[in-house]
Design a protein around this motif. Structure first.
Motif, PDB file in Angstrom:
ATOM      1  N   GLN A 246      74.363   0.997 -17.803  1.00 20.95           N
ATOM      2  CA  GLN A 246      73.605   1.894 -18.681  1.00 20.95           C
ATOM      3  C   GLN A 246      73.245   1.192 -19.987  1.00 20.95           C
ATOM      4  OE1 GLN A 246      75.708   5.452 -19.874  1.00 20.95           O
ATOM      5  NE2 GLN A 246      73.811   6.586 -20.156  1.00 20.95           N
ATOM      6  N   MET A 247      74.181   0.447 -20.537  1.00 23.27           N
ATOM      7  CA  MET A 247      73.899  -0.336 -21.739  1.00 23.27           C
ATOM      8  C   MET A 247      72.803  -1.360 -21.475  1.00 23.27           C
ATOM      9  SD  MET A 247      77.857  -1.012 -22.814  1.00 23.27           S
ATOM     10  CE  MET A 247      77.414  -2.520 -23.667  1.00 23.27           C
ATOM     11  N   GLY A 252      66.557  -3.699 -20.615  1.00 25.64           N
ATOM     12  CA  GLY A 252      65.428  -3.612 -19.703  1.00 25.64           C
ATOM     13  C   GLY A 252      65.380  -4.642 -18.604  1.00 25.64           C
ATOM     14  N   PHE A 253      66.347  -5.571 -18.548  1.00 25.63           N
ATOM     15  CA  PHE A 253      66.312  -6.587 -17.497  1.00 25.63           C
ATOM     16  C   PHE A 253      67.728  -7.054 -17.217  1.00 25.63           C
ATOM     17  CE2 PHE A 253      65.664 -10.936 -15.819  1.00 25.63           C
ATOM     18  CZ  PHE A 253      64.807 -10.633 -14.763  1.00 25.63           C
ATOM     19  N   GLY A 258      72.942  -5.394 -12.015  1.00 21.75           N
ATOM     20  CA  GLY A 258      72.478  -4.098 -11.507  1.00 21.75           C
ATOM     21  C   GLY A 258      72.601  -4.021 -10.005  1.00 21.75           C
ATOM     22  N   ALA A 259      72.241  -5.109  -9.318  1.00 27.24           N
ATOM     23  CA  ALA A 259      72.350  -5.132  -7.855  1.00 27.24           C
ATOM     24  C   ALA A 259      73.810  -5.074  -7.423  1.00 27.24           C
ATOM     25  CB  ALA A 259      71.693  -6.396  -7.310  1.00 27.24           C
TER      26      ALA A 259
END
Length: 298
Positions: A246-247, A252-253, A258-259
């Motif tokens: 979330q942070m 934005g990237f 994330g994966a």
């Protein structure tokens, strides 16, 4: 005389409270009264059973609670913020959300209280020996005041920034830690498919640039033997990863971590109740049919 109220006596909080009580007058509380009694029986701490009666004479509060929601409930409304004397210091040592921590710190300042976030890393073994790593967020004066309390449980204490920065650092550390386990598991699984024994591939990683705490500790102690007994819960790992992701969304990237979070969150369903975080390896085993441990079921 300084009085500390210590809340949260789970697997990490209990040994921390015992060590703290050896140096400071400490009252301990947990929603499970038997947990407070156990700490008091094993240390110089005094167990309290009614939190609503506590706080008026405490100059330090240490929180080792599961989530920000638990911290907010303990402090806000008719909680401790309403009873603590001006000048009291609150130290949140759990893994909370940085945004909640910043808001609580600002509110505390308006009441004349000091607020420090000081989450820990090192697991139960380091909690028991007082050798935790502690990432501290807060104003310089508040951190300096908190330091003697932190030194009862930690040996590597780093002031990382303002309020909320400690919790941000902890979440990001756990995101990297879990991603390292996932990446190493992926590599060892592929290696086994190509005829390389898991222990051999881990040996290669540990002698090469792929080395990490995951390959040095988690694999030989918990994954390759199939014990999965690090005593850090998979669900707590996911909570910390979720905070960090979330942070990262604000940047934005963050495609790699994330994966990893998506993969491990989706894999949680197949692990049953209360899995250990090292059971990341079982997520891969279930997806590929290739087990890299010594015989645990997929």
């Amino acid at each position: 005389m300084s009085v500390t109220l210590f809340l949260g006596l789970g697997r990490m909080g209990a040994p921390m409270a015992r060590l703290h009580a050896a140096a400071f007058e400490t009252r301990v509380y947990d929603v499970f009264a038997e947990a407070a009694k156990a700490v008091a029986d094993a240390s110089d701490a005094v167990a309290v059973s009614d939190l609503a009666s506590q706080g008026a004479d405490a100059d330090v509060v240490i929180l080792m609670l599961p989530t920000s929601r638990h911290v907010e409930e303990a402090l806000q409304g008719d909680g401790l913020f309403a009873r603590l004397p001006k000048g009291a210091l609150v130290i949140d040592m759990g893994s909370s959300e940085p945004a909640s921590t910043r808001a609580l710190a600002a509110f505390a300042a308006g009441l004349g209280l000091e607020y420090v976030d000081a989450p820990v890393s090192g697991g139960i073994a380091k909690a028991e020996t007082g050798e935790l790593t502690i990432m501290v967020g807060g104003e310089d004066d508040a951190v300096a005041r908190a330091m003697p309390h932190l030194e009862t449980v930690g040996t590597s204490i780093v002031h990382v920034g303002p309020a909320g920065a400690g919790h941000a650092a902890k979440a990001l550390n756990n995101l990297v830690s879990a991603t390292n386990i996932a990446a190493a598991t992926e590599a060892v699984t592929v290696a086994k498919h190509f005829g390389i024994e898991p222990a051999t591939m881990v040996e290669v990683l540990n002698a090469s640039t792929g080395m990490s705490q995951a390959t040095q500790v988690k694999f030989p102690q918990h994954i390759l033997p199939g014990t999965y007994a690090s005593r850090f819960a998979y669900d707590l790992m996911l909570k910390d990863m979720g905070i960090a992701v979330q942070m990262a969304g604000e940047v934005g990237f963050a495609p790699v971590t994330g994966a990893a979070f998506t993969t491990l969150a989706e894999g949680r369903a197949g692990l049953g109740e209360h899995p250990d975080h090292t059971e990341i390896a079982r997520v891969y085993a279930r997806a590929t049919g290739i087990s890299i441990d010594e015989g645990q079921p997929l």
